[in-house]
Design an enzyme around this catalytic site. Structure first.
Site, mmCIF file in Angstrom:
data_model
loop_
_atom_site.group_PDB
_atom_site.id
_atom_site.type_symbol
_atom_site.label_atom_id
_atom_site.label_comp_id
_atom_site.label_asym_id
_atom_site.label_seq_id
_atom_site.Cartn_x
_atom_site.Cartn_y
_atom_site.Cartn_z
ATOM 1 N N CYS A 18 -6.280 1.981 5.824
ATOM 2 C CA CYS A 18 -6.904 0.744 6.281
ATOM 3 C C CYS A 18 -6.276 0.361 7.630
ATOM 4 O O CYS A 18 -5.385 1.053 8.126
ATOM 5 C CB CYS A 18 -6.671 -0.366 5.251
ATOM 6 N N CYS A 72 -2.399 -0.090 7.425
ATOM 7 C CA CYS A 72 -1.655 1.159 7.258
ATOM 8 C C CYS A 72 -1.784 2.073 8.476
ATOM 9 O O CYS A 72 -0.825 2.743 8.858
ATOM 10 C CB CYS A 72 -2.104 1.857 5.984
ATOM 11 N N HIS A 91 0.857 -1.180 0.000
ATOM 12 C CA HIS A 91 0.000 0.000 0.000
ATOM 13 C C HIS A 91 0.898 1.236 0.000
ATOM 14 O O HIS A 91 2.021 1.195 0.513
ATOM 15 C CB HIS A 91 -0.878 0.024 1.242
ATOM 16 N N GLU A 136 0.946 3.869 1.781
ATOM 17 C CA GLU A 136 1.393 4.299 3.106
ATOM 18 C C GLU A 136 2.573 3.476 3.599
ATOM 19 O O GLU A 136 3.559 4.016 4.098
ATOM 20 C CB GLU A 136 0.255 4.163 4.131
#
EC number: 3.5.4.33
Length: 160
Positions: free
Chosen positions: A93, A96, A63, A65
């Site tokens: 999410c 993250c 991801h 992040e």
């Protein structure tokens, strides 16, 4: 303001959010969900930036992040990112949000709300869970319209 409150969008985060949006656009061009992230250092400098890369890397943890936090830790020479801010186009999410807590960032700044998977106040609130030893300040809604529009456009094109 209480510890569990969300700060209003702050002036000064629009330019880093635009950089995160640029990373999101690059991710979309690679066929990734358009999410971008930047890490701002204590002096206001951008020390890392990334876009989603799950499809290209076949890595479920890639991801934006996580990738930006990893790059920032390498740039700083340590995993503790105290004094830093994580700026991301979409509410993180659980993975993250947890990574932001574990990296000890001072601030989490995000654009669009993620009502289906958000973990910074929408579906869950990992970053302000009192049971954790670190709780970053949350600044939500920075360029939210632009961030949400990019995601809507991406999924509209995908779904036809």
């Amino acid at each position: 303001m209480t510890e569990n409150s969300v700060s209003p969008p702050a002036a000064g985060f629009e330019e880093p959010m635009r950089r995160a949006l640029a990373q999101a656009v690059l991710a979309a061009r690679r066929g990734e969900v358009p999410v971008g992230a930047v890490v701002i250092g204590p002096g206001g400098e951008i020390i890392a930036e990334a876009g989603n890369d799950r499809e290209s890397s076949a890595d479920p943890t890639a991801h934006a992040e996580v990738l930006a936090l990893r790059a920032a830790a390498r740039a700083r020479g340590g995993w503790r990112l105290d004094g830093c801010a994580l700026v991301v186009t979409l509410e993180p999410c659980t993975m993250c949000a947890g990574a932001a807590v574990l990296a000890r960032v001072d601030r989490l700044v995000y654009g669009a709300v993620d009502e289906k998977a958000g973990a910074a106040g929408s579906l869950w609130d990992v970053v302000r869970d009192r049971r954790l030893n670190h709780r970053p300040e949350v600044i939500a809604g920075v360029l939210a319209g632009e961030c949400a529009a990019l995601l809507r456009e991406f999924f509209t094109e995908r779904r036809g």
